[in-house]
Design an enzyme around this catalytic site. Structure first.
Site, PDB file in Angstrom:
ATOM      1  N   THR A  42      -8.600   2.007   9.738  1.00  0.00           N
ATOM      2  CA  THR A  42      -8.912   2.589  11.052  1.00  0.00           C
ATOM      3  C   THR A  42      -9.913   1.759  11.857  1.00  0.00           C
ATOM      4  O   THR A  42      -9.730   1.560  13.066  1.00  0.00           O
ATOM      5  CB  THR A  42      -9.465   4.025  10.870  1.00  0.00           C
ATOM      6  OG1 THR A  42      -8.501   4.769  10.127  1.00  0.00           O
ATOM      7  CG2 THR A  42      -9.707   4.699  12.209  1.00  0.00           C
TER       8      THR A  42
ATOM      9  N   ASN B 161     -10.286  -0.015   0.632  1.00  0.00           N
ATOM     10  CA  ASN B 161      -9.249  -0.094   1.674  1.00  0.00           C
ATOM     11  C   ASN B 161      -9.798   0.254   3.056  1.00  0.00           C
ATOM     12  O   ASN B 161     -10.414   1.308   3.230  1.00  0.00           O
ATOM     13  CB  ASN B 161      -8.125   0.900   1.366  1.00  0.00           C
ATOM     14  CG  ASN B 161      -7.264   0.481   0.204  1.00  0.00           C
ATOM     15  OD1 ASN B 161      -7.587  -0.465  -0.507  1.00  0.00           O
ATOM     16  ND2 ASN B 161      -6.170   1.188   0.001  1.00  0.00           N
TER      17      ASN B 161
ATOM     18  N   HIS C  71      -9.889   4.416  -1.163  1.00  0.00           N
ATOM     19  CA  HIS C  71      -9.141   4.457   0.100  1.00  0.00           C
ATOM     20  C   HIS C  71     -10.015   5.127   1.160  1.00  0.00           C
ATOM     21  O   HIS C  71     -10.972   5.822   0.848  1.00  0.00           O
ATOM     22  CB  HIS C  71      -7.854   5.276  -0.082  1.00  0.00           C
ATOM     23  CG  HIS C  71      -6.790   4.530  -0.812  1.00  0.00           C
ATOM     24  ND1 HIS C  71      -5.553   4.255  -0.271  1.00  0.00           N
ATOM     25  CD2 HIS C  71      -6.769   3.985  -2.055  1.00  0.00           C
ATOM     26  CE1 HIS C  71      -4.824   3.592  -1.143  1.00  0.00           C
ATOM     27  NE2 HIS C  71      -5.538   3.416  -2.244  1.00  0.00           N
ATOM     28  N   GLY C  72      -9.622   4.923   2.425  1.00  0.00           N
ATOM     29  CA  GLY C  72     -10.290   5.659   3.503  1.00  0.00           C
ATOM     30  C   GLY C  72     -11.719   5.231   3.734  1.00  0.00           C
ATOM     31  O   GLY C  72     -12.592   6.058   4.020  1.00  0.00           O
ATOM     32  N   ALA C  73     -11.986   3.929   3.681  1.00  0.00           N
ATOM     33  CA  ALA C  73     -13.385   3.480   3.787  1.00  0.00           C
ATOM     34  C   ALA C  73     -13.894   3.441   5.221  1.00  0.00           C
ATOM     35  O   ALA C  73     -15.103   3.350   5.434  1.00  0.00           O
ATOM     36  CB  ALA C  73     -13.540   2.107   3.148  1.00  0.00           C
TER      37      ALA C  73
ATOM     38  N   HIS D  53      -8.459   9.393   4.751  1.00  0.00           N
ATOM     39  CA  HIS D  53      -7.948   8.328   5.622  1.00  0.00           C
ATOM     40  C   HIS D  53      -8.352   8.636   7.059  1.00  0.00           C
ATOM     41  O   HIS D  53      -8.248   9.780   7.506  1.00  0.00           O
ATOM     42  CB  HIS D  53      -6.417   8.245   5.533  1.00  0.00           C
ATOM     43  CG  HIS D  53      -5.925   7.672   4.234  1.00  0.00           C
ATOM     44  ND1 HIS D  53      -5.251   8.410   3.300  1.00  0.00           N
ATOM     45  CD2 HIS D  53      -6.021   6.423   3.726  1.00  0.00           C
ATOM     46  CE1 HIS D  53      -4.942   7.645   2.265  1.00  0.00           C
ATOM     47  NE2 HIS D  53      -5.400   6.430   2.496  1.00  0.00           N
ATOM     48  N   GLY D  54      -8.784   7.620   7.784  1.00  0.00           N
ATOM     49  CA  GLY D  54      -9.221   7.841   9.160  1.00  0.00           C
ATOM     50  C   GLY D  54     -10.644   8.378   9.154  1.00  0.00           C
ATOM     51  O   GLY D  54     -11.330   8.398   8.143  1.00  0.00           O
TER      52      GLY D  54
ATOM     53  N   ASP E 239       0.865  -1.184   0.000  1.00  0.00           N
ATOM     54  CA  ASP E 239       0.000   0.000   0.000  1.00  0.00           C
ATOM     55  C   ASP E 239       0.906   1.239   0.000  1.00  0.00           C
ATOM     56  O   ASP E 239       2.047   1.177   0.483  1.00  0.00           O
ATOM     57  CB  ASP E 239      -0.870  -0.041   1.266  1.00  0.00           C
ATOM     58  CG  ASP E 239      -2.076   0.875   1.214  1.00  0.00           C
ATOM     59  OD1 ASP E 239      -2.493   1.266   0.120  1.00  0.00           O
ATOM     60  OD2 ASP E 239      -2.623   1.184   2.304  1.00  0.00           O
TER      61      ASP E 239
HETATM   62  P1  13P Z   1      -9.048   4.053   6.645  1.00  0.00           P
HETATM   63  O1  13P Z   1      -8.033   4.055   7.743  1.00  0.00           O
HETATM   64  O2  13P Z   1      -9.857   5.290   6.608  1.00  0.00           O
HETATM   65  O3  13P Z   1      -9.902   2.830   6.683  1.00  0.00           O
HETATM   66  O4  13P Z   1      -8.232   4.019   5.261  1.00  0.00           O
HETATM   67  C1  13P Z   1      -7.459   2.886   4.924  1.00  0.00           C
HETATM   68  C2  13P Z   1      -6.712   3.080   3.660  1.00  0.00           C
HETATM   69  O5  13P Z   1      -7.145   3.768   2.764  1.00  0.00           O
HETATM   70  C3  13P Z   1      -5.414   2.397   3.507  1.00  0.00           C
HETATM   71  O6  13P Z   1      -4.776   2.751   2.325  1.00  0.00           O
END
Ligand code: 13P
Length: 287
Positions: free
Chosen positions: A231, A228, A206-208, A178-179, A81
């Protein structure tokens, strides 16, 4: 089994479901997500980026992920990643990874293209598919910090990026972070549809973590074939440690504490896998 090649992500893309791609930091997170995939009977991706390698050590984490994938009863891809380091990308590609992400999203457009093309050449030489990124997905990849939405992906630029780099999948920015977002905003689903129609390769969200279930379902109809998640798994593991009962602490029963952590990760991962999977695996209220 270790999943190599483009078959699974292309299958997901064609059928309107997505591979859940989980970030792992060591044995407990790896065990939790692989057990969840086995219980659901669905393929997944195990992933870690440069920042996680800094925590656990690249060789140790890679060996763990590759072993877990090979031993699994379902298809498990192993993915690098977020990396901007061509040496790291080459190392993973030569070490048996299924895929790598080259993240030039913070660079000017032409530099992003140049870096991504180099990664695609390394991938092609090793039978490894490559994910690129265009647009900005802000936030820290290892800790949830207050963050605001970044520069969204432009469909025409995305098409040019995919054409000139040859990436097999594209990470997009459509309001995702992200997060956990400080003030959650709905994803730009119409923009996602335009990007899908423009590029013709599987899209990556990303950042789901923290996104409502109906939004995650909605991206599946719009070309997203890899989602992805990090968190929410970290939170589940930390909460399990926080909730340890007195007896476990009094006995310093580390094995029991870690086992509780694995179960907590497995529960979150299973819910995401089912949500993102083909209709056949979903509970009746999703059909
Ligand atoms: P989250 O931490 O928001 O789930 O994002 C994960 C991510 O996109 C890893 O590349």
């Amino acid at each position: 089994m270790l999943d190599t090649g483009l078959g699974t992500i292309q299958e997901a893309y064609a059928q309107g479901w997505a591979l859940a791609a989980f970030s792992t930091y060591g044995l407990e997170t790896t065990m939790g997500v692989v057990r969840a995939a086995e219980a659901a009977g669905a393929p997944i991706i195990l992933q870690a980026g440069s920042s996680t390698f800094a925590h656990a050590g690249r060789a140790a984490l890679a060996a763990l992920a590759l072993h877990a994938a090979e031993a699994a009863s379902v298809r498990v891809g192993v993915h690098l990643d977020h990396s901007r380091d061509l040496e790291e990308i080459r190392w993973c590609a030569e070490s048996g990874y299924s895929s790598v992400m080259v993240d030039g999203s913070g660079l000017p457009f032409e530099e992003n293209i140049a870096l991504t093309r180099e990664a695609v050449a390394i991938g092609a030489a090793n039978g490894v598919w490559v994910e690129g990124e265009l647009g900005s997905v802000p936030g820290d990849e290892d800790r949830s910090v207050v963050t605001e939405v970044g520069q969204m992906t432009d469909p025409a630029r995305a098409r040019e990026f995919v054409d000139r780099t040859g990436v097999s999948a594209l990470a997009v920015a459509v309001g995702n972070v992200h997060g956990m977002a400080s003030e959650p905003q709905p994803l730009a689903l119409e923009l996602l549809t335009h990007i899908r129609d423009a590029v013709g390769v599987p899209l990556v969200l990303h950042g789901a973590s923290g996104l409502p279930d109906d939004e995650l379902r909605a991206v599946l109809e719009r070309g997203v074939a890899k989602v992805n998640i990090n968190t929410e798994l970290r939170r589940a593991l930390l909460q399990a440690f926080h909730d340890l009962d007195e007896e476990v602490l009094a006995k310093a029963d580390l094995a029991r504490a870690l086992a509780d952590g694995v179960v907590a990760v497995q529960q979150v991962a299973h819910q995401k896998i089912v949500l993102l999977s083909r209709p056949a695996l979903q509970p009746p209220d999703h059909e």
